[in-house]
Scaffold this active site. Structure first.
Site, mmCIF file in Angstrom:
data_model
loop_
_atom_site.group_PDB
_atom_site.id
_atom_site.type_symbol
_atom_site.label_atom_id
_atom_site.label_comp_id
_atom_site.label_asym_id
_atom_site.label_seq_id
_atom_site.Cartn_x
_atom_site.Cartn_y
_atom_site.Cartn_z
ATOM 1 N N ARG A 62 0.921 -1.541 0.358
ATOM 2 C CA ARG A 62 0.180 0.059 0.216
ATOM 3 C C ARG A 62 1.138 1.014 0.025
ATOM 4 O O ARG A 62 0.348 2.386 -0.059
ATOM 5 C CB ARG A 62 -0.694 0.087 1.104
ATOM 6 C CG ARG A 62 -2.013 0.635 1.229
ATOM 7 C CD ARG A 62 -3.244 0.558 2.449
ATOM 8 N NE ARG A 62 -3.771 -0.295 2.077
ATOM 9 C CZ ARG A 62 -5.007 -0.726 1.654
ATOM 10 N NH1 ARG A 62 -5.140 0.625 0.951
ATOM 11 N NH2 ARG A 62 -5.629 -1.746 1.403
ATOM 12 N N ARG A 104 -23.908 4.250 -5.431
ATOM 13 C CA ARG A 104 -24.425 3.331 -5.424
ATOM 14 C C ARG A 104 -25.289 3.803 -3.877
ATOM 15 O O ARG A 104 -25.012 4.589 -3.138
ATOM 16 C CB ARG A 104 -23.034 2.898 -4.218
ATOM 17 C CG ARG A 104 -21.355 2.039 -5.381
ATOM 18 C CD ARG A 104 -20.843 1.247 -4.885
ATOM 19 N NE ARG A 104 -20.354 1.516 -3.990
ATOM 20 C CZ ARG A 104 -18.866 1.616 -3.798
ATOM 21 N NH1 ARG A 104 -18.364 0.663 -4.699
ATOM 22 N NH2 ARG A 104 -18.145 1.723 -2.633
ATOM 23 N N ARG A 112 -24.659 4.781 1.401
ATOM 24 C CA ARG A 112 -23.988 4.821 2.244
ATOM 25 C C ARG A 112 -22.808 5.830 3.129
ATOM 26 O O ARG A 112 -22.359 6.581 1.973
ATOM 27 C CB ARG A 112 -22.913 3.321 2.582
ATOM 28 C CG ARG A 112 -23.838 2.158 2.361
ATOM 29 C CD ARG A 112 -22.289 1.250 2.288
ATOM 30 N NE ARG A 112 -21.039 1.474 1.482
ATOM 31 C CZ ARG A 112 -20.746 0.134 1.784
ATOM 32 N NH1 ARG A 112 -20.602 -0.836 2.088
ATOM 33 N NH2 ARG A 112 -19.883 0.740 0.605
ATOM 34 N N ARG A 155 -10.529 9.719 0.041
ATOM 35 C CA ARG A 155 -10.140 8.649 -0.358
ATOM 36 C C ARG A 155 -9.617 8.369 -1.157
ATOM 37 O O ARG A 155 -7.882 8.247 -0.840
ATOM 38 C CB ARG A 155 -11.181 7.630 -0.393
ATOM 39 C CG ARG A 155 -12.035 7.163 1.266
ATOM 40 C CD ARG A 155 -12.571 6.186 1.304
ATOM 41 N NE ARG A 155 -12.442 4.957 0.481
ATOM 42 C CZ ARG A 155 -13.095 4.152 -0.408
ATOM 43 N NH1 ARG A 155 -14.401 4.218 -0.677
ATOM 44 N NH2 ARG A 155 -12.376 3.019 -0.879
#
Length: 215
Positions: free
Chosen positions: A88, A127, A161, A172
């Site tokens: 990562r 979403r 969400r 993010r």
């Protein structure tokens, strides 16, 4: 083959990793799966990670690296693996290189799933999830329900969400650009990076990746 899969959130890494691993007959090693498996089995690494996560802190690189190394040493990974979510950052990439070199092994390729930032935001922020069953997932653009805000399957309410909000997605992406994106240059310098356009049907993206690996 030993492959690393990278790309921003919303690029479809999990989906592509599953298809590629199946096509290449190698295990799909996901960071999320590693954490869940170690925590559920109560391993020493899992207990350490759980305590750190419950304290609201980030799991240090050394624990993530140790979990990944332990998984890569399992019998089904002897002939290769596909890493998804690891490394990562550059420190983890360097640790992976050192681990492979110690075993006289090397990576074959690093696949970078390329998606424009606005498309990532559109994919994730669009979403909608059913309150009755979170496995019922829709998208305002790509998989719209028959009636707005209503689940086709059970009639439950569809909602966005909190971690799918545009603000959260962009945060993010900022973390991705800061922490993970530098490994793209790291692997490019080694001649391992292969960029895969990740727009279009899932099967088309998988085929692009398979074609690139054959070359």
């Amino acid at each position: 083959m030993r492959i690393v899969l990278v790309g921003p959130p919303g690029a479809g890494k999990g989906t592509q990793a599953a298809f590629l691993a199946k096509n290449l007959s190698i295990p799909h090693i996901s960071t999320g799966d590693l954490f869940r498996a170690n925590i559920s089995k109560g391993t020493e690494l899992g207990r350490k990670a759980k305590a750190i996560m419950e304290a609201g802190q980030l799991v240090p690189d050394e624990i993530t690296i140790a979990m990944a190394q332990d998984r890569m040493e399992q019998a089904d990974a002897a002939g290769g693996f596909l890493l998804d979510g690891f490394p990562r950052n550059v420190s983890q990439a360097e640790a992976l290189d050192a681990y492979l070199k110690a075993g006289d092994l090397k990576l074959d390729a690093v696949l970078d799933l390329e998606v424009e930032e606005d498309e990532v935001v559109k994919r994730i922020a669009g979403r909608r999830v059913c309150r009755n069953d979170s496995s019922h997932v829709f998208h305002v653009t790509y998989a719209a329900p028959k009636a707005e805000g209503v689940c086709d399957t059970c009639g439950g309410e569809l909602y966005q969400r909190g971690d799918d909000s545009e603000e959260t997605v962009r945060n993010r992406l900022d973390v991705y650009h800061t922490q993970t994106e530098p490994i793209i240059d790291y692997y490019k310098a080694q001649g391992l990076l292969v960029t895969i356009p990740a727009l279009g049907e899932v099967a088309d993206v998988t085929q692009r990746a398979m074609d690139a690996l054959k070359k």
